[in-house]
Design a protein around this motif. Structure first.
Motif, PDB file in Angstrom:
ATOM      1  N   ALA A 147       0.812  -1.215   0.000  1.00 36.57           N
ATOM      2  CA  ALA A 147       0.000   0.000   0.000  1.00 36.57           C
ATOM      3  C   ALA A 147       0.849   1.269   0.000  1.00 36.57           C
ATOM      4  N   PHE A 148       2.046   1.204   0.586  1.00 39.16           N
ATOM      5  CA  PHE A 148       2.938   2.355   0.613  1.00 39.16           C
ATOM      6  C   PHE A 148       4.029   2.250  -0.455  1.00 39.16           C
ATOM      7  N   SER A 149       3.826   1.380  -1.427  1.00 38.69           N
ATOM      8  CA  SER A 149       4.802   1.073  -2.469  1.00 38.69           C
ATOM      9  C   SER A 149       5.973   0.301  -1.850  1.00 38.69           C
ATOM     10  N   HIS A 150       7.104   0.310  -2.527  1.00 38.28           N
ATOM     11  CA  HIS A 150       8.239  -0.489  -2.072  1.00 38.28           C
ATOM     12  C   HIS A 150       9.503   0.094  -2.682  1.00 38.28           C
ATOM     13  N   GLY A 151      10.622  -0.185  -2.067  1.00 34.69           N
ATOM     14  CA  GLY A 151      11.903   0.226  -2.622  1.00 34.69           C
ATOM     15  C   GLY A 151      12.280   1.643  -2.238  1.00 34.69           C
ATOM     16  N   GLU A 152      13.226   2.198  -2.986  1.00 39.15           N
ATOM     17  CA  GLU A 152      13.803   3.494  -2.650  1.00 39.15           C
ATOM     18  C   GLU A 152      12.754   4.609  -2.616  1.00 39.15           C
ATOM     19  N   TYR A 153      11.752   4.505  -3.459  1.00 39.72           N
ATOM     20  CA  TYR A 153      10.788   5.597  -3.594  1.00 39.72           C
ATOM     21  C   TYR A 153       9.491   5.337  -2.837  1.00 39.72           C
ATOM     22  N   ARG A 154       9.462   4.343  -1.983  1.00 35.75           N
ATOM     23  CA  ARG A 154       8.258   4.097  -1.201  1.00 35.75           C
ATOM     24  C   ARG A 154       8.008   5.278  -0.277  1.00 35.75           C
ATOM     25  N   CYS A 155       6.804   5.361   0.235  1.00 35.30           N
ATOM     26  CA  CYS A 155       6.481   6.406   1.203  1.00 35.30           C
ATOM     27  C   CYS A 155       7.458   6.333   2.371  1.00 35.30           C
ATOM     28  N   PRO A 156       8.137   7.431   2.717  1.00 38.85           N
ATOM     29  CA  PRO A 156       9.115   7.378   3.818  1.00 38.85           C
ATOM     30  C   PRO A 156       8.479   6.857   5.097  1.00 38.85           C
ATOM     31  N   PHE A 157       9.234   6.059   5.855  1.00 39.37           N
ATOM     32  CA  PHE A 157       8.681   5.440   7.055  1.00 39.37           C
ATOM     33  C   PHE A 157       8.134   6.466   8.044  1.00 39.37           C
ATOM     34  N   PRO A 158       8.819   7.602   8.296  1.00 38.52           N
ATOM     35  CA  PRO A 158       8.224   8.590   9.212  1.00 38.52           C
ATOM     36  C   PRO A 158       6.870   9.094   8.727  1.00 38.52           C
TER      37      PRO A 158
ATOM     38  N   GLN B  56       4.722   7.329   6.938  1.00 38.66           N
ATOM     39  CA  GLN B  56       3.770   6.248   7.215  1.00 38.66           C
ATOM     40  C   GLN B  56       3.318   6.286   8.676  1.00 38.66           C
ATOM     41  N   GLU B  57       4.272   6.526   9.585  1.00 35.45           N
ATOM     42  CA  GLU B  57       3.928   6.581  11.015  1.00 35.45           C
ATOM     43  C   GLU B  57       2.970   7.729  11.300  1.00 35.45           C
ATOM     44  N   ILE B  58       3.223   8.888  10.685  1.00 29.52           N
ATOM     45  CA  ILE B  58       2.353  10.043  10.892  1.00 29.52           C
ATOM     46  C   ILE B  58       0.949   9.738  10.392  1.00 29.52           C
ATOM     47  N   ALA B  59       0.851   9.146   9.193  1.00 27.85           N
ATOM     48  CA  ALA B  59      -0.465   8.806   8.642  1.00 27.85           C
ATOM     49  C   ALA B  59      -1.193   7.814   9.538  1.00 27.85           C
ATOM     50  N   GLU B  60      -0.463   6.822  10.058  1.00 24.80           N
ATOM     51  CA  GLU B  60      -1.091   5.805  10.914  1.00 24.80           C
ATOM     52  C   GLU B  60      -1.598   6.420  12.209  1.00 24.80           C
ATOM     53  N   ILE B  61      -0.841   7.334  12.799  1.00 27.85           N
ATOM     54  CA  ILE B  61      -1.282   7.982  14.035  1.00 27.85           C
ATOM     55  C   ILE B  61      -2.532   8.814  13.785  1.00 27.85           C
ATOM     56  N   ILE B  62      -2.534   9.575  12.681  1.00 25.17           N
ATOM     57  CA  ILE B  62      -3.700  10.410  12.364  1.00 25.17           C
ATOM     58  C   ILE B  62      -4.932   9.534  12.147  1.00 25.17           C
ATOM     59  N   ALA B  63      -4.795   8.491  11.338  1.00 22.35           N
ATOM     60  CA  ALA B  63      -5.944   7.647  11.006  1.00 22.35           C
ATOM     61  C   ALA B  63      -6.473   6.923  12.245  1.00 22.35           C
ATOM     62  N   ARG B  64      -5.579   6.288  12.995  1.00 27.22           N
ATOM     63  CA  ARG B  64      -6.014   5.518  14.161  1.00 27.22           C
ATOM     64  C   ARG B  64      -6.632   6.433  15.222  1.00 27.22           C
TER      65      ARG B  64
END
Length: 434
Positions: free
Chosen positions: A363-374, A376-384
């Motif tokens: 869902a966040f793609s993969h490899g060098e150009y995937r959504c940066p992990f920080p 992803q964490e921000i999005a997960e905190i907002i959504a949850r």
């Protein structure tokens, strides 16, 4: 969540004379139409049946591309930045692309930003943006989200009815992101409207893009004069040299990328909870959690279904197809997540069983150009956090229309619900509770 139906959609074929430089695109699938809107899973099954894991597709205007829908093939493409870089300048269709092509903002042109640069230039931007995002305190993000979620719920809680998409899911992420990058609250509402106009892609989209840039340019100037504890100030503190245009474009990229995807993550998760009786019953009995609902959405109903893109450096083979130098490869994230080969390996069946805590989705793609992990964490905190506050404040939420009346966004690329009408027992605002 609506499960795949047994009927396969009728997929359109491409015209007989595609633009020059097109690969062998006989019978190419047009990316659009009701098949993707109503049942993308069935559309992907039809593609696999007719073309395999790499599908010849036609973009609006008759422009050819390849849609990678195999999990392994997508993993291969995103892992090989030498053969398949994210370098839009390589595209062999540029001589034929009009200035008003509707997908141009999504595909983009080479720009000095984290999203539209490649190779060493992209990595230079990552070194600036990544630590700036990572510096955001998770507890502070949650606090912002709780405050802003309460504010949005206060606006509707005494009515007993709401459209969760318009009243909650869409405004919440951008209001939180506006705070994180450094905007005062009185500008958050306009940023939200700007991004809504951009996402709608209507007649206001171009002026919205200009207003968006103006907001970011003013923010950069303000934070240079008076730094704070925010993403923009941390970007400006990076020891490497960047221009004001680069700061502005990177801020536009991270804000826009985090807005609609997170909004759709929230709305798709709430849709699952409100429309699938089995899942709702499991949650009520404590057997399933909000986190599991969110993870299932990333597997089965991911907000970003198709992502542009990668471009082949040279002629090659992929999934049995002959890819020519300069061809565009679209990343079929939603399709790859439901690839029966990988699902068999994970669950022992070809079905769409619950993935629980399995995080191997794309869902966040993969490899060098995937959504940066920080990010992803921000999005997960907002959504949850947003979902937790909503369900705590309005515990008896019910869908106010038949499930069949819910309409998906008319896009093969993005998967979201345009409206989510609900009813609930009216409650007092947070001000009345004190």
């Amino acid at each position: 969540m609506t499960r795949p139906s047994s009927a396969e959609p009728a997929l359109s074929t491409a015209p007989q004379s595609p633009p020059p430089g097109c690969p062998a695109h006989a019978g190419a699938v047009q990316l659009g139409g009701t098949g993707f809107q109503t049942d993308p899973h069935a559309a992907y099954r039809a593609m696999r049946r007719d073309h395999g894991s790499v599908v010849p597709v036609e973009l609006p205007g008759g422009f050819p591309a390849w849609l990678v829908i195999g999990y392994r093939e997508l993993h291969q493409v995103t892992s090989d930045g030498e053969l398949f870089p994210r370098d839009v300048g390589l595209w062999n269709q540029w001589p034929h692309i009009p200035e008003d092509w509707p997908l141009l903002p999504m595909v983009g042109r080479p720009l000095p930003s984290i999203y539209f640069s490649a190779g060493d230039e992209h990595r230079r931007h990552v070194r600036m943006v990544g630590p700036a995002l990572e510096g955001a305190d998770p507890f502070e993000i949650r606090s912002h989200c709780e405050q802003l979620a309460d504010r949005l719920i206060d606006a509707v809680c005494s009515r007993g009815t709401a459209d969760l998409v318009a009243d909650f899911c869409e405004p919440l992420p951008v209001l939180v992101l506006a705070r994180l990058v450094g905007f005062p609250d009185d500008e958050g509402g306009d940023i939200a409207q700007v991004l809504k106009d951009l996402a709608d892609g209507g007649p206001d989209a171009q002026s919205a893009h200009q207003r968006f840039g103006e907001h970011m340019a003013r923010l950069v100037a303000a934070k240079r004069a008076e730094p704070g504890d925010d993403v923009t100030s941390r970007m400006l503190a990076c020891p490497e040299a960047f221009t004001d245009e680069e700061y502005m474009l990177d801020l536009m990229a991270i804000t826009a990328a985090g807005h609609l995807t997170t909004a759709d993550w929230v709305s798709n998760s709430l849709r699952l909870m409100l429309t699938e009786d089995e899942f709702a019953d499991s949650m009520a009995r404590g057997r399933r959690s909000i986190g599991e609902a969110m993870n299932e959405v990333l597997w089965e109903d991911t907000p970003t279904q198709i992502l542009a893109g990668r471009w082949a450096v040279r002629d090659t083979q992929l999934g049995g197809q002959r890819i020519r130098a300069g061809d565009m490869l679209l990343l079929g994230l939603g399709a790859a997540n439901t690839d029966p080969l990988i699902r068999q390996n994970m669950s022992g069946t070809g079905g769409a069983a619950s993935q629980g805590g399995n995080g191997a989705h794309l869902a966040f793609s993969h490899g060098e150009y995937r959504c940066p992990f920080p990010a992803q964490e921000i999005a997960e905190i907002i959504a949850r956090t947003g979902i937790e506050v909503l369900l705590d404040r309005l515990p008896d939420l019910q869908l106010a229309v038949p499930v069949g009346d819910l309409v998906r966004r008319p896009s093969a690329f993005l998967r979201g619900t345009t409206s989510l009408p609900v009813r609930f027992t009216p409650v007092r605002t947070t001000g009345d509770l004190s």
